[in-house]
Design an enzyme around this catalytic site. Structure first.
Site, PDB file in Angstrom:
ATOM      1  CE  LYS A   3      -3.992   1.889   2.516  1.00  0.00           C
ATOM      2  NZ  LYS A   3      -4.821   1.825   3.728  1.00  0.00           N
ATOM      3  CB  SER A  62      -8.101   3.709   2.784  1.00  0.00           C
ATOM      4  OG  SER A  62      -7.390   3.051   3.787  1.00  0.00           O
ATOM      5  CB  SER A 115      -8.620   0.459   5.184  1.00  0.00           C
ATOM      6  OG  SER A 115      -9.361   1.622   5.487  1.00  0.00           O
TER       7      SER A 115
END
Lengths: 452, 93
Positions: free
Chosen positions: A49, A124, A149
């Protein structure tokens, strides 16, 4: 671990690039140059990420304010994966600093769901979920969860996502959203990969004081367990906005678990209702975020201006921050600044921290009698991108109801695909008590036995 | 009920510039979000200690021994505002 082994690296890279053209899940693709070490993850690809520091590869946390930031070090999790011989293929897109439920708050691109490109990938860690779904090749995709997330995009993309207990995995090198809430975890197609990835990245880290010294069990020793009791919080099943298709798939999952001999019962967990767990989470998350983001000031790294044009530091900071932060980031920073201000701190921040204690107590009470807590992972299938953009902030925050409670309490959780609704994947959420990652993995493994 | 002036003050504290229109819109955001937060008042937390972390976290210390530091190039890698081995910032009034 044959299924993660890449036999043709050129072909894999080609596929990654082609799929990314279509779905925009990557922030940046890395073409591996150095020879990797040998280890448990030899010939296994991993992606990370955007908010997780990767040495000399852009790390922007989805924000313009870090658009060109290249860290001089690797986050602990990246280091651990490399040490086991895994090959780094780049950074995945995310909502800015983790502020989002649909990956529509990314300063760079809004990724598209591989199952339906009109729909969101979730957030997210949206890119982290989409990349797993899009590729044919199994990979380890490192995500991060503050309020949901990892399991949100796992559910929306029809893949597996595991969020470990707070403190299980080092946050050293993670651009922080909420220091008491952030947890790094794994997304993958297969449970064996998720288990293996989690085992590699877990463990105490002297560079992260919030990691625990508890031993890391062998998560890869997956076992079928039927002598389990699962609890369904009735507040989750009675949730307003729970889509019929999602609920049907959940009911089917319950039947499936019961057919395997697992006892499933409904329980009452009042603090998990939307009007308590959502505000408790958001007060703490926004408060912590507002202090964490104070470091983004245009000095030393990140977006910067010419200091000679300013006669005042505050003017300089304000200009950089106003230009560099997106709308949702600004909103959260300001609300978080307010909730910790003198005069309001007790009413909001301290109160929410006390409610957190009570939520943890509520979980602990249930775990005295039950092994796991189950529910749908998300109340809906991935919405259309256009619909998601039309939602107001409170509508979006309410979408997190099924995940904020366990995230706030630092409990481990896993989402596994449990069917489709209107052609889109849905997920089964399995939550465990602190440090019971093995139990939730085993439950998920048990659930999947006999499938296909 | 938060006023526009208070929103502007919060923005100033947060080092974020807001136009009059933005402050007006934020006022509405503040109103509805703070309203959402108010439901926490229903919960009795009279004898409850706050949890600033979800698990017990202990302070750990390390030995006071010098470790390897960053190289100069690494320190300045991410900025062009560097002069004579210092980070350059605005003048102070």
């Amino acid at each position: 671990m044959k299924e993660t082994e890449i036999t043709d690296k050129e072909d894999f890279l080609q596929q990654l690039k082609e799929k990314n053209e279509k779905y925009q899940f990557m922030r940046e693709i890395n073409e591996p140059k150095e020879k990797e070490k040998s280890g448990k993850l030899a010939n296994t690809a991993f992606v990370v990420k955007d908010a997780i520091c990767t040495k000399n590869t852009t790390t922007s946390a989805g924000s313009k304010i870090l658009q060109n930031y290249k860290p001089v070090f690797n986050a602990t999790v990246v280091q651990k994966l490399k040490e086991e011989g895994a090959t780094f293929y780049g950074k995945t897109n995310q909502d800015e600093f983790g502020f989002g439920t649909f990956n529509t708050n990314c300063a760079f691109e809004t990724p598209k769901n591989p199952h339906d490109t009109d729909r969101v990938v979730g957030g997210s860690s949206g890119g982290a979920g989409a990349v797993v779904a899009a590729l044919d090749q199994e990979i380890i995709s490192i995500g991060e969860s503050t309020g949901g997330s990892i399991t949100n995009p796992a559910a929306y993309n029809g893949v597996i996502g595991i969020t470990p207990t707070y403190g299980r995995v080092s946050r050293h090198g993670l651009v922080s959203y909420g220091n008491s809430l952030d947890k790094i975890g794994v997304l993958s197609k297969n449970i064996e990969t998720a288990a293996k990835g989690l085992k590699v990245i877990s463990g105490e880290d002297p560079q992260d004081q919030t990691t625990v010294s508890k031993e890391v069990p062998d998560y890869t020793d997956l076992e079928e367990r039927t002598n389990l009791k699962a609890a369904i919080p009735k507040q989750y099943i009675e949730l307003e906005g729970l889509e019929e298709g999602v609920e049907n798939n959940f009911r089917d999952s319950v039947e499936k678990l019961e057919a395997k001999g697992i006892t499933v019962e409904e329980v009452d967990m009042p603090l998990l209702s939307a009007n308590y767990s959502v505000p408790a989470y958001y007060v703490l998350a926004m408060t912590e975020a507002s202090t964490n983001l104070a470091k983004m000031s245009g000095i030393r790294y990140g977006l910067e201006k010419n200091p000679e044009n300013y006669e005042d530091y505050n003017e300089y900071f304000s200009e950089v921050r106003t230009e560099g932060f997106g709308k949702e980031a600004k909103r959260r920073i300001m609300i978080g600044t307010y909730t910790r201000q003198a005069g309001y701190r007790d009413q909001y921040y301290i109160k929410a921290a006390k409610v957190r204690t009570k939520i943890i107590e509520e979980f602990k009470q249930v775990f005295e009698e039950y092994d796991v807590i189950i529910s749908p992972s998300m109340p809906n299938i991935a919405p259309k991108i256009s619909e998601a953009r039309d939602m107001n902030p409170e509508e979006i925050y309410a979408m997190d109801t099924l995940t904020v409670g366990p995230n706030l309490a630092g409990m481990p959780m896993i989402s596994i695909p449990n069917g489709k609704s209107e052609g889109m994947p849905t997920g089964l959420h399995i939550i465990g008590d602190h440090f019971e990652e093995k139990k939730i993995l085993d439950t998920a493994y048990t659930y999947q036995q006999g499938e296909k | 009920m938060i006023e526009k002036e208070e929103v502007k003050k919060v923005a100033e504290n947060a080092r974020i510039n807001v136009t009059d229109e933005e402050a007006e819109n934020l006022k509405e955001d503040f109103k509805s979000i703070l309203q959402m937060f108010e439901t926490l008042e229903d919960i009795d937390t009279e004898d409850t200690e706050p949890s600033f972390h979800p698990i017990d976290v202990e302070s750990k210390t390390r030995e006071d021994k010098p470790k390897e530091t960053l190289k100069k190039e690494e320190v300045f890698q991410n900025t062009s505002n560097e002069e004579e081995n210092n980070f350059k910032g605005p003048k102070v009034k």
